[in-house]
Scaffold this active site. Structure first.
Site, mmCIF file in Angstrom:
data_model
loop_
_atom_site.group_PDB
_atom_site.id
_atom_site.type_symbol
_atom_site.label_atom_id
_atom_site.label_comp_id
_atom_site.label_asym_id
_atom_site.label_seq_id
_atom_site.Cartn_x
_atom_site.Cartn_y
_atom_site.Cartn_z
ATOM 1 N N TYR A 88 0.838 -1.199 0.000
ATOM 2 C CA TYR A 88 0.000 0.000 0.000
ATOM 3 C C TYR A 88 0.874 1.250 0.000
ATOM 4 O O TYR A 88 0.648 2.189 -0.777
ATOM 5 C CB TYR A 88 -0.908 -0.019 1.220
ATOM 6 C CG TYR A 88 -1.774 1.218 1.362
ATOM 7 C CD1 TYR A 88 -2.929 1.369 0.612
ATOM 8 C CD2 TYR A 88 -1.426 2.232 2.265
ATOM 9 C CE1 TYR A 88 -3.725 2.501 0.744
ATOM 10 C CE2 TYR A 88 -2.213 3.360 2.399
ATOM 11 C CZ TYR A 88 -3.363 3.493 1.638
ATOM 12 O OH TYR A 88 -4.141 4.615 1.767
ATOM 13 N N LYS A 138 1.136 4.271 -2.862
ATOM 14 C CA LYS A 138 0.875 5.686 -2.609
ATOM 15 C C LYS A 138 2.116 6.541 -2.898
ATOM 16 O O LYS A 138 1.993 7.722 -3.266
ATOM 17 C CB LYS A 138 0.395 5.893 -1.177
ATOM 18 C CG LYS A 138 -0.984 5.287 -0.919
ATOM 19 C CD LYS A 138 -2.052 5.821 -1.869
ATOM 20 C CE LYS A 138 -3.439 5.322 -1.533
ATOM 21 N NZ LYS A 138 -4.484 5.854 -2.433
#
Length: 266
Positions: A154, A158
């Site tokens: 994750y 990002k």
């Protein structure tokens, strides 16, 4: 973009969480709101609430894992509303697990959703945004700047969103189109209750600190404002700003703090 009532904003991931709250905020400001996500029944509920408040909403179901679906969604927006002024690439999710345990399938799913899907959303919207000197909003995370134990995929996705935003800010110079990359800290969402296969588990606990969690309506207001002001990078929540600051100037301290934090199942 002087007359909000004529302007169209398209929000992906609009069925819940930040996306849903941003839809209400854009509608409150007078924008025509296009709602996209996979769960049409939830989108219909959001659209009904906007219409009952006197706003205008169009539901266009779209899975950002599917390039054709993204392209078709943009075509449907233009066919129905004739223009596109703002795109908020908000759809995304988290894949959980330590680097040691994540599989190729896990990595591919995470990057396809949070990176490729986001980039293609912008790609197909851009020709229409250029006609109106529009705005792009990319939803990143303070995780783009921090170590992310057990959510490394994750965090990597990002960080890629942050890079895409910086690249767009250069590529779009002279077009009149702005790109705002927004990096929230902890905000109420379903992200911790969706497993690595995309299945929602409403009964699962959220390991994030509840005392630091921002409500989605508060987050939506500052995110919409940042997009309207054409800010480039916008890091928010007080704890998010502090974490990024500590990581920049005191990385050893930040690693120590994060290593002692709550750890989701890996």
């Amino acid at each position: 973009m002087t007359n909000a009532q004529e302007n169209v904003v398209w929000i992906t991931g609009a069925s819940s969480g930040i996306g849903k709250s941003m839809a209400f905020e854009w509608a409150r400001l007078g924008y025509k709101v296009v709602l996209s996500a996979r769960r049409q029944e939830l989108l219909d509920e959001v659209a009904d609430q906007i219409r009952h408040s006197g706003g205008e909403a169009l539901v266009v179901p779209c899975d950002i894992m599917d390039e054709t679906a993204i392209e078709n969604a943009v075509q449907q927006i233009i066919k129905n509303l004739g223009r596109l002024d703002v795109v908020i690439a908000n759809a995304g999710f988290g894949v959980f697990g330590s680097i040691e345990k994540l599989t190729a399938k896990d990595w591919n799913r995470q990057l396809q959703g949070n990176v490729t899907g986001l980039a293609l959303t912008v790609k197909y919207a851009l020709p229409h945004l250029k006609k109106n000197k529009g705005r792009i909003g990319l939803v990143g995370s303070v995780g783009a700047y921090l170590p992310n134990p057990n959510v490394g995929a994750y965090g990597a996705s990002k960080a890629a969103v942050n890079s895409i935003g910086q690249t767009l800010q250069v590529e779009l110079m002279g077009t009149g189109v702005s790109c705002t990359t927004m990096h929230p800290g902890f905000v109420v969402s379903e992200i911790a209750r969706i497993d690595n296969d995309g299945v929602w588990h409403p009964e699962d606990p959220d390991p994030r600190p509840s005392n630091l969690m921002w409500p989605t309506d508060k987050a939506a207001k500052v995110m919409v404002r940042a997009t309207l002001k054409r800010k480039r990078n916008y890091i928010f929540t007080g704890h998010g700003k502090l974490a990024v600051l500590l990581q920049r100037w005191f990385p050893s301290l930040m690693r120590s703090i994060i290593s002692k934090g709550p750890k989701p199942d890996s």
